[in-house]
Design an enzyme around this catalytic site. Structure first.
Site, PDB file in Angstrom:
ATOM      1  N   GLU A 102      26.543  -4.485  -7.090  1.00  0.00           N
ATOM      2  CA  GLU A 102      26.649  -5.736  -6.330  1.00  0.00           C
ATOM      3  C   GLU A 102      26.832  -5.522  -4.829  1.00  0.00           C
ATOM      4  O   GLU A 102      27.863  -5.928  -4.255  1.00  0.00           O
ATOM      5  CB  GLU A 102      27.804  -6.584  -6.891  1.00  0.00           C
ATOM      6  CG  GLU A 102      27.654  -6.909  -8.366  1.00  0.00           C
ATOM      7  CD  GLU A 102      28.815  -7.745  -8.908  1.00  0.00           C
ATOM      8  OE1 GLU A 102      29.795  -7.970  -8.189  1.00  0.00           O
ATOM      9  OE2 GLU A 102      28.723  -8.169 -10.079  1.00  0.00           O
TER      10      GLU A 102
ATOM     11  N   GLU B 210      26.500  -6.865 -16.600  1.00  0.00           N
ATOM     12  CA  GLU B 210      27.796  -7.561 -16.707  1.00  0.00           C
ATOM     13  C   GLU B 210      27.539  -9.017 -17.055  1.00  0.00           C
ATOM     14  O   GLU B 210      26.659  -9.661 -16.473  1.00  0.00           O
ATOM     15  CB  GLU B 210      28.570  -7.566 -15.372  1.00  0.00           C
ATOM     16  CG  GLU B 210      29.177  -6.256 -14.977  1.00  0.00           C
ATOM     17  CD  GLU B 210      29.953  -6.335 -13.654  1.00  0.00           C
ATOM     18  OE1 GLU B 210      30.431  -7.430 -13.276  1.00  0.00           O
ATOM     19  OE2 GLU B 210      30.066  -5.289 -13.005  1.00  0.00           O
TER      20      GLU B 210
END
Ligand code: IFM
Length: 449
Positions: free
Chosen positions: A177, A357
């Site tokens: 991320e 995720e």
């Protein structure tokens, strides 16, 4: 909505997923390991940031976290007990190369060596994330991700870890991320390193992408297993919808800076024109040097997608959150995952995707039923199966996360874990969602009549 009724149905649609589809669970080093000053580890930016008064709710730190560094065998047993085939974890850079440069710290790297061996002995495939936000503080002191040198340091570090573990670890993802690091860490200052400097944030985007590209290029060159390693990166592309027709521009801009600014250089070798134009108007520039975009767009074997929710915005860009939400106030929007996957596949065909995720924080007052989390996971797995049925090359789904852990600036309040962790005793207890995930995976593994 939590009721007393148990609804433990498995997700529908999953028989359509291929037999090689990966099922996993994810964690990250800083959030669970603890042992902050042990065996030669030096501080990361999160150790420093969590000591800034007011930076983390309740003044929580990750000095102990889930004590995973000392309880690793027990945690590997929990992972294996779920019946997952893959465990995604991150390596702590300040543990294996304190200060972010120079020789390896053998004791730190030994920990991951033992972890990999424990996983393999338990029949679980290790999936490495090389960096999940815990930048060595010394590198931040030298400018952090705003500095080009950090990209080179990262590639050096990647090679150190790869050199030791590539004989047993097949999948190597570079960063987790990078949007969060640039936006929260460098622009808004709500995450480590706590900077509020838009120019630095813009530089941090480019240098993280460069770090990724350089690391992948060097690891691929060092790979001795002909074609046997898989290289990738994990992004968090948050889909953004307009609340009204007037909000279309705001939604497009959010996606330009939140999704396209990362995917297009990685997969097409250029930054979006709209991003360049907007940055130019505001007097910012990406520090692109000749050849950088070729490095950044080095071939990818897998794109990791972290999906939590789809945002809806008003014309002024502010979010509208009027439906069901999690304990963090995040919208519950499973169909957005199908739409995102279909769109990614359409816009960037040929790139295999794994959901690295997906999960939710819910107040554990709802235990033992844990119905909200079961419903959340079921709906999102169904959303993945629906995307696959529409032709998307999606190859895996990993639940976030194994244990209730240090949720960054929120401290230990929000609980995303499949297992709760007693903060005083470190005792792990499976939530209903852990048992549900296990039972679902068992039913998939069972031979059909
Ligand atoms: O806990 C984080 C993780 O570290 C990165 N992705 C989102 C999760 C939930 O906020």
């Amino acid at each position: 909505m939590t009721t007393d009724a148990h609804d433990l149905r498995p997700p529908s649609g999953t028989p359509g997923l291929p037999s090689g589809f990966r099922w996993g669970v994810s964690t990250s080093a800083f959030q669970i390991e603890g042992a902050a000053a042990e065996d030669g580890r030096t501080p990361s930016i999160w150790d420093t940031f969590s000591r800034v008064p007011g930076a983390v709710t309740g003044g929580d730190t990750a000095d102990v976290a889930c004590d995973h560094y000392h309880r690793m065998p027990e945690d590997v047993a929990l992972v294996a007990g779920l019946g997952v085939d893959t465990y995604r974890f991150s390596v702590a850079w300040p543990r294996v190369q304190p200060g972010g440069r120079g020789p390896v710290n053998a004791r730190g790297l030994d920990f991951y060596d033992r972890l990999v061996d424990a996983l393999l002995s338990a029949g679980v495939d290790p999936w490495i994330t090389l960096h999940h936000w815990d930048l060595p503080q010394e590198l931040e002191d030298a400018g952090g991700w705003a500095e080009r040198g950090t990209a080179h340091r990262f590639a050096d570090y990647a090679l150190l870890v790869f050199g030791r573990l590539h004989d047993r670890v097949t999948t190597w993802t570079t960063l987790n991320e990078p949007w969060c690091v640039a936006t929260y860490g460098y622009a808004e200052g709500t995450h480590a390193p706590g900077r509020r400097d838009r120019a630095a944030a813009v530089r941090a985007v480019h240098h993280q992408l460069l770090a990724h590209g350089e690391a992948v290029t060097r690891m691929r060159a060092a790979s001795t297993r002909d074609g046997g390693h898989t290289f990738g990166i994990t992004l968090n592309p948050t889909p953004t919808l307009p609340h009204t027709p007037e909000a279309k521009e705001a939604a497009e801009e959010a996606e330009a800076f939140g999704i396209r600014m990362y995917l297009e250089p990685l997969l097409r070798g250029h930054y979006p024109d709209t991003v360049l134009a907007r940055l130019g108007r505001e007097g910012f520039a990406l520090p692109v040097e000749p050849g950088d975009l070729e490095v950044i767009s080095a071939p990818l074997d897998v794109l990791g997608v972290n999906y939590y929710f789809t945002e809806t915005v008003r014309a002024d860009g502010t979010p509208v959150r009027d439906g069901a939400t999690t304990a963090l106030g995040w919208p519950v929007t499973p169909s957005g995952l199908t739409d995102l996957l279909v769109r990614l596949h359409r816009d960037h065909p040929g790139v295999p995707i794994v959901i690295t995720e997906n999960g939710a924080a819910f107040a554990d007052a709802h235990l033992p039923h844990d119905q909200d989390r079961v419903d959340f996971l079921r709906a999102h797995i169904e959303a993945v199966a629906a995307a696959h049925a529409q032709g998307v090359d999606v190859r895996g789904y990993f639940a976030w996360t194994l244990l209730d852990n240090f949720e960054w600036a929120h401290g230990y309040g929000p609980t995303f874990g499949l297992f709760s962790v007693d903060r005083a005793t470190q005792e792990r207890t499976p939530k209903r969602s852990a048992l549900w995930y296990r039972d679902f995976l068992k039913s998939r593994a069972a031979p059909t009549a």
